[in-house]
Design a protein around this motif. Sequence first.
Motif, short mmCIF file in Angstrom:
data_model
loop_
_atom_site.label_atom_id
_atom_site.label_comp_id
_atom_site.label_asym_id
_atom_site.label_seq_id
_atom_site.Cartn_x
_atom_site.Cartn_y
_atom_site.Cartn_z
N ALA A 258 9.70 4.11 -1.60
CA ALA A 258 9.42 3.73 -0.10
C ALA A 258 8.36 4.91 0.39
O ALA A 258 7.50 4.36 1.16
N MET A 259 8.40 6.03 0.17
CA MET A 259 7.50 7.10 0.31
C MET A 259 6.16 6.68 -0.29
O MET A 259 5.04 6.94 0.54
N LEU A 260 6.04 6.47 -1.40
CA LEU A 260 4.62 5.82 -1.99
C LEU A 260 4.10 4.52 -1.32
O LEU A 260 3.01 4.72 -1.07
N GLY A 261 5.16 3.87 -0.98
CA GLY A 261 4.61 2.76 -0.13
C GLY A 261 3.90 3.18 1.15
O GLY A 261 2.93 2.55 1.67
N LEU A 262 4.65 4.12 1.98
CA LEU A 262 4.20 4.52 3.10
C LEU A 262 2.91 5.18 2.81
O LEU A 262 1.94 5.14 3.66
N LEU A 263 2.56 5.91 1.89
CA LEU A 263 1.44 6.70 1.50
C LEU A 263 0.16 5.76 1.51
O LEU A 263 -0.71 5.69 1.77
N GLY A 264 0.56 4.55 0.43
CA GLY A 264 -0.51 3.64 0.32
C GLY A 264 -0.86 2.70 1.41
O GLY A 264 -2.12 2.72 1.63
N ALA A 265 0.20 2.67 2.37
CA ALA A 265 0.04 1.85 3.66
C ALA A 265 -0.97 2.76 4.47
O ALA A 265 -1.95 2.13 5.18
N SER A 266 -0.57 3.84 4.76
CA SER A 266 -1.23 4.99 5.63
C SER A 266 -2.76 5.29 4.93
O SER A 266 -3.73 5.12 5.96
N LEU A 267 -3.00 4.96 3.49
CA LEU A 267 -4.38 5.38 3.13
C LEU A 267 -4.94 4.12 3.32
O LEU A 267 -6.44 4.12 3.66
N LEU A 268 -4.71 2.91 3.13
CA LEU A 268 -5.28 1.76 3.31
C LEU A 268 -5.92 1.42 4.87
O LEU A 268 -6.75 1.07 4.91
N LYS A 269 -5.02 1.99 5.58
CA LYS A 269 -5.31 1.70 6.96
C LYS A 269 -6.71 2.69 7.40
O LYS A 269 -7.35 2.13 8.07
N MET A 270 -6.41 3.88 6.96
CA MET A 270 -7.38 5.09 7.13
C MET A 270 -8.93 4.37 6.33
O MET A 270 -9.66 4.68 7.11
N ILE A 271 -8.49 3.93 5.53
CA ILE A 271 -9.92 3.43 4.57
C ILE A 271 -10.56 2.34 5.27
O ILE A 271 -11.67 2.20 5.45
N LEU A 272 -9.76 1.25 5.49
CA LEU A 272 -10.29 -0.09 5.86
C LEU A 272 -10.61 -0.01 7.45
O LEU A 272 -11.45 -1.00 7.64
N GLU A 273 -10.04 0.83 8.21
CA GLU A 273 -10.34 0.80 9.51
C GLU A 273 -11.07 2.13 9.85
O GLU A 273 -10.17 3.24 9.72
N ARG A 274 -12.22 2.22 10.35
CA ARG A 274 -12.72 3.59 10.55
C ARG A 274 -11.89 4.33 11.82
O ARG A 274 -11.53 3.65 12.72
N PRO A 275 -11.68 5.58 11.40
CA PRO A 275 -10.73 6.30 12.37
C PRO A 275 -11.39 6.57 13.76
O PRO A 275 -12.86 6.59 13.82
N THR A 276 -10.73 6.18 14.93
CA THR A 276 -11.11 6.25 16.04
C THR A 276 -10.47 7.01 17.16
O THR A 276 -9.25 7.52 16.73
N TYR A 277 -11.01 7.37 18.25
CA TYR A 277 -10.17 8.23 19.25
C TYR A 277 -10.39 7.35 20.81
O TYR A 277 -11.46 6.93 20.77
N THR A 278 -9.61 7.76 21.50
CA THR A 278 -9.66 7.32 22.91
C THR A 278 -10.16 8.11 24.01
O THR A 278 -9.69 9.28 23.95
N ALA A 279 -11.40 7.73 24.42
CA ALA A 279 -12.18 8.75 25.41
C ALA A 279 -12.13 8.46 26.66
O ALA A 279 -11.87 7.21 26.94
#
Length: 666
Positions: free
Chosen positions: A548-569
Amino acid sequence: MTSEKPPLPADGQRDEAELGLGVAQEVPLEAARDGWDSKVEYFLAQVGFSVGLGNVWRFPYLCHQNGGGAFILLYVVLMVLIGVPLFFLELAAGQSIRQGSIGVWRHISPKLVGIGYSSCVVCSFVALYYNVIISWSIFYLGNSFQHTLPWENCPTEGNGTVLVKECAASSPTSYFWYRKALDITDSIDETGEFNLIITGCLLAAWVIVCLAMYKGIKSTGKVMYFSSVFPYVVLLCFLIRGVTLDGASEGIKFMFYPRLEIWADVQVWRQAATQVFFALGLGFGSVIAYSSYNPRNNNCHRDAFTVSGVNFLTSVLASLVVFAVLGFRAKTIVTDCVKSNLKGMSSSSFPDLLINASDVLQKNVSLNEYENWYRNKGQYLKIPDYNITACSLEDELKQGVEGTGLAFIAFTEAMTLFPGSPFWSALFFLMLLNLGLSTMFGTMAGILTPLTDTFKTLRNHKLIFTACSCAMGFLIGLMFTQRCGNYFVAMFDDYSATLPLIIVVIFQTISVAWVYGADRFLEDLKQMLNRPVPVVYKYLWKYVCPIAMLGLLGASLLKMILERPTYTAWNREKASKEVLPYPGWALAVLITLIIVAFLPVPIGYIHSLLLERLGQSPTDTEARYEPCATTDLDLTPLDTLYPLLEGNHDPPLQNGHIESVESSVL
């Protein structure tokens, strides 16, 4: 090749073989480890650390956005399958070895010592920005003692008759938060000067933390009687007040209405698992630190279920409060919208209107009736100088807010509608202050306890070390008090802890279940607790939790790689929020945060391998490591304590401890 060291000493003992001697050594009185004055203090400390601001402003938002009751059911499933087993693992490891995170993993194997140091680094990152959030609560608390709250109305400019443009285009609460409290810049690229008021509040926050931590758990435990209990008193007060408000039932129904289709969305599973992960404070080392001060026979298995249950029920209670109040806020906004749409209109003037504005003012027409009228008739009306809108209660409730947007804008706006709003405002921000402080105390324990356990110099000067740590935290935290500081808080909150902590917990679980051995660990727990532990934990620790933790790590990494990190200004000219991508230098900073937090794990492993190659044994590598004595002086009978201290008693080794194993990992 596997070589085993003798175990850490049981209560009242020194490890014989660790020193290469054939007889038990003395346990100096001053080296005895502190312990909780009562089980109540320990329980309040664990609850105070795990129940934090996320329970109030993160869980309700996730539940609202991800299927309501369906998300709660998913959360419970993941809590039982992943959260409780991992929480129990940390409680048991800390209680048995009676060291902080560094000592626990070093004792299991010197190659794993980096896990403890990585936890300390993450705790340091979290402490830096978390205390800034506490300083914001202090600022709002100080401004709550006014008859007319400063965020209740827009300020004026010029001759006093013209509202400030930025406020008029947004709302009084948004204006006060972004302009008065933060004086925020338009982007992270614009630094701006320091916010002196917030800097002063940050100093006050660190002083409070230092005063509460200066005697370790002896002082922290006493503070917990108030900081852990008071938020529940406030939540109950708000719940009683909230359910009596007009619109509370609509908010609660919208909150908990189940939408089971969300179970097919992988991102919902990721968010639920992440919330379970952070709600229990896994990987920080704070759970290990607090449990290390327990007597060895404490029932940590029961504690795991009790603390987890209290945490979950607190999240549900906070959700009821939040959406009862937000339902009231939404209904007030929608009712005002309807009144504004129909102001000055009547059925006699407009025969096709088919709804009487005076009935709306007198609440003789429900919002559902207005929505039906608008859908069937109102949206087709063409009336000069009138702009008739839907005024949908459901659409208003769908505008979910989380984090600072919930606490400092939406909820704050709702409280201005309460009779006696200054009282409720002061109560709310005092609750946030205590929620933040109780979590902050646990975070600092995750830093101070393992370091003082590991380094004798720090242990001998604990007060100075605590004061210097708080002073350094304040100085580094000044970066968050710049006008762009809120953007750095968001960066640290989103990236400095999530990935590193997931990696830390993966290594923790593999270390116990596979390196040390799940069967062996369960046998140790059986001896320590004097009762068998369900064998299901063996399979949860060896298979379910790591996968489960490896799956969570993979999903988090994919989200970070596929979607450029953004912030709310916050855009001052538009007086509205906008989502911006992080610039290149900011991406480099957040990647550096992740790497620095995780780096101690491979460094510790490589360092141990190099020492082995140089011919030094694992015992030699720990020559400077002097674990605290594990004697519970208050619990040891006098007839056995004094001979032990005099060095003329050779007690038999006791069971119930975790033995150390040095093995070639991987």
